[in-house]
Design a protein around this motif. Sequence first.
Motif, mmCIF file in Angstrom:
data_model
loop_
_atom_site.group_PDB
_atom_site.id
_atom_site.type_symbol
_atom_site.label_atom_id
_atom_site.label_comp_id
_atom_site.label_asym_id
_atom_site.label_seq_id
_atom_site.Cartn_x
_atom_site.Cartn_y
_atom_site.Cartn_z
ATOM 1 N N LYS A 2 8.144 -2.775 8.055
ATOM 2 C CA LYS A 2 7.285 -1.986 8.923
ATOM 3 C C LYS A 2 6.532 -0.983 8.066
ATOM 4 C CE LYS A 2 7.239 1.017 12.914
ATOM 5 N NZ LYS A 2 8.004 1.646 13.976
ATOM 6 N N LYS A 3 5.224 -0.990 8.198
ATOM 7 C CA LYS A 3 4.385 -0.036 7.479
ATOM 8 C C LYS A 3 3.408 0.561 8.475
ATOM 9 C CE LYS A 3 4.535 -1.874 2.871
ATOM 10 N NZ LYS A 3 3.810 -1.987 1.626
ATOM 11 N N GLU A 4 2.997 1.766 8.213
ATOM 12 C CA GLU A 4 2.005 2.415 9.046
ATOM 13 C C GLU A 4 0.847 2.864 8.180
ATOM 14 O OE1 GLU A 4 3.549 5.568 11.422
ATOM 15 O OE2 GLU A 4 5.129 4.312 12.270
#
Length: 85
Positions: A2-4
Amino acid sequence: MKKEFILKIDDRGRITIPKEVRELLKSKRLKLKIEDGKIILEPVELDVNKYYGIFKKDIGNEDIDDILNKALAEVLLNDKQGKIF
């Protein structure tokens, strides 16, 4: 994984998708959906096989580049003669 990412919307309403994200997507087309006030972008894979047979023109053994060059020459000739637009 998960990356933002924080993306900026420019004055014309465009965003730039970071290179890292584009490489992960492996697609040049995205589907944008809005669900519950959230924007969802999904990659779209073009399945060329679903279009098989939709075009009825049989070009036989003629080279597609030759066909396109002839068509372009015809358009340019007609344009010079004032037959287009």
